[in-house]
Design a protein around this motif. Structure first.
Motif, short mmCIF file in Angstrom:
data_model
loop_
_atom_site.label_atom_id
_atom_site.label_comp_id
_atom_site.label_asym_id
_atom_site.label_seq_id
_atom_site.Cartn_x
_atom_site.Cartn_y
_atom_site.Cartn_z
N HIS A 97 0.83 -1.09 -0.31
CA HIS A 97 0.01 -0.39 -0.39
C HIS A 97 1.13 0.98 -0.57
O HIS A 97 2.56 1.16 0.19
CB HIS A 97 -0.88 -0.25 0.63
CG HIS A 97 -0.31 -0.41 2.59
ND1 HIS A 97 0.02 -1.08 2.93
CD2 HIS A 97 0.61 1.28 3.73
CE1 HIS A 97 0.59 -1.29 4.39
NE2 HIS A 97 0.83 0.27 4.14
N HIS A 99 0.71 5.33 1.23
CA HIS A 99 0.35 6.92 1.84
C HIS A 99 0.24 8.27 1.03
O HIS A 99 1.25 7.82 1.08
CB HIS A 99 0.54 6.85 3.48
CG HIS A 99 0.27 5.57 4.47
ND1 HIS A 99 -0.82 4.34 4.95
CD2 HIS A 99 1.64 4.22 4.27
CE1 HIS A 99 -0.03 3.93 5.46
NE2 HIS A 99 0.65 3.49 4.97
N THR A 100 -0.53 8.67 1.35
CA THR A 100 -0.36 10.37 0.89
C THR A 100 0.29 11.22 1.60
O THR A 100 -0.13 12.72 1.72
CB THR A 100 -1.44 10.90 0.84
OG1 THR A 100 -2.63 11.03 2.10
CG2 THR A 100 -2.53 10.26 -0.17
N ASN A 138 3.20 7.63 -0.54
CA ASN A 138 3.59 7.35 -2.33
C ASN A 138 4.71 6.44 -2.11
O ASN A 138 5.04 5.48 -3.41
CB ASN A 138 3.61 8.87 -3.09
CG ASN A 138 2.52 9.30 -2.97
OD1 ASN A 138 1.63 8.92 -2.51
ND2 ASN A 138 2.96 11.06 -3.14
N LYS A 140 4.99 2.50 -2.18
CA LYS A 140 4.52 1.80 -1.78
C LYS A 140 6.06 0.07 -0.63
O LYS A 140 6.26 0.68 -0.88
CB LYS A 140 4.63 0.68 -2.72
CG LYS A 140 4.11 1.16 -4.47
CD LYS A 140 4.04 0.24 -5.83
CE LYS A 140 5.13 0.89 -6.06
NZ LYS A 140 4.76 -0.23 -7.75
N VAL A 164 -4.34 5.66 6.75
CA VAL A 164 -4.68 5.71 5.38
C VAL A 164 -4.41 5.10 4.75
O VAL A 164 -3.45 6.01 3.54
CB VAL A 164 -5.76 6.71 5.20
CG1 VAL A 164 -6.54 6.25 4.45
CG2 VAL A 164 -6.16 7.35 6.48
N HIS A 166 -3.54 3.36 0.75
CA HIS A 166 -4.01 3.09 -0.21
C HIS A 166 -3.55 2.17 -0.73
O HIS A 166 -2.19 1.72 -1.56
CB HIS A 166 -3.81 4.21 -0.82
CG HIS A 166 -4.47 5.32 -0.55
ND1 HIS A 166 -6.47 5.80 -1.12
CD2 HIS A 166 -4.36 6.25 -0.08
CE1 HIS A 166 -6.33 6.72 0.15
NE2 HIS A 166 -5.11 7.71 0.75
N TYR A 167 -4.02 0.68 -1.01
CA TYR A 167 -4.05 -1.02 -1.28
C TYR A 167 -3.51 -1.07 -3.11
O TYR A 167 -4.31 -0.22 -3.74
CB TYR A 167 -4.76 -2.06 -0.76
CG TYR A 167 -4.79 -2.06 0.63
CD1 TYR A 167 -3.29 -2.14 1.02
CD2 TYR A 167 -6.45 -1.73 1.00
CE1 TYR A 167 -3.91 -2.31 2.94
CE2 TYR A 167 -5.73 -1.64 2.02
CZ TYR A 167 -4.88 -2.84 4.07
OH TYR A 167 -4.68 -2.38 4.93
N THR A 168 -1.95 -1.29 -3.12
CA THR A 168 -1.82 -1.29 -5.01
C THR A 168 -2.86 -2.49 -5.36
O THR A 168 -2.74 -2.52 -6.60
CB THR A 168 -0.54 -1.49 -4.98
OG1 THR A 168 0.17 -2.91 -4.61
CG2 THR A 168 0.59 -0.74 -4.26
#
Ligand SMILES: [Fe+2]
Length: 179
Positions: A97, A99-100, A138, A140, A164, A166-168
């Protein structure tokens, strides 16, 4: 002891770098924008100390870090082999994942692996007590402390939404188990 193992992302099982030297770990991670440092504990802490005592002990470090990163808040996460819901918690961290915001952790006690996927390589960072790691936004990555995790870590956040992911959708973690 802290340890970095690097693989090509198409060649699991064949390490191209393996080092337990803190300066070498930091040097290998710097090109990724990753900050890796070892901090001396300013006071003697035990694994059972509460979050307020831990935060107070590391306040000078955190103030410096937050000043440098613009980060706004810190808390404490503890996982023990008898913590509830461990399989579900592990699964959240274990898939690749991003994160921002930067993911910043300091290991007060115990150990865990941050595994980064960048530049066609896998960087498996086994973090132990006294290690600070900052994974840039950003980048991974995934995290694993095994089926029986035992660590206490400071988490530093730059915004108020907390952790939070964000899964790839990639299954790369299956080929590169924490080492
Ligand atoms: Fe993460």
């Amino acid at each position: 002891m802290s340890r970095l193992t690097i693989y090509r992302d198409d060649a699991p099982g064949t390490a191209i770098v393996r080092t337990e030297d803190a300066a070498a770990i930091a040097d290998n991670l710097t090109p990724l924008g990753v900050r890796f440092e070892r901090w001396e504990s300013p006071v003697a802490l035990t694994p059972d100390d509460d979050a307020d005592k831990i935060l107070a002990a590391y306040k000078p470090y955190l103030d410096e870090l937050m000043g440098a990163s613009g980060a706004g808040s810190a808390d404490v996460i503890k996982l023990r082999p008898d913590s509830p819901n461990l399989p579900a918690i592990r699964a959240k961290f274990l898939s690749e994942h991003i994160h921002t915001e930067d993911e910043i952790r300091f290991f007060v006690h115990g150990a865990g692996n941050f595994i980064l996927h960048a530049d066609g390589k896998i960087f498996d960072v086994h973090c132990t007590q006294g290690d600070l790691i900052s994974v840039p936004a950003n980048t991974k990555h995934w995290f694993d402390a095994g089926e029986a995790p035992d660590f206490t870590a400071l988490r530093v956040f730059t915004d108020t939404s907390g952790w939070v992911p964000h899964y790839t959708g990639a299954a790369v973690h299956e080929a590169f188990p924490a080492s």
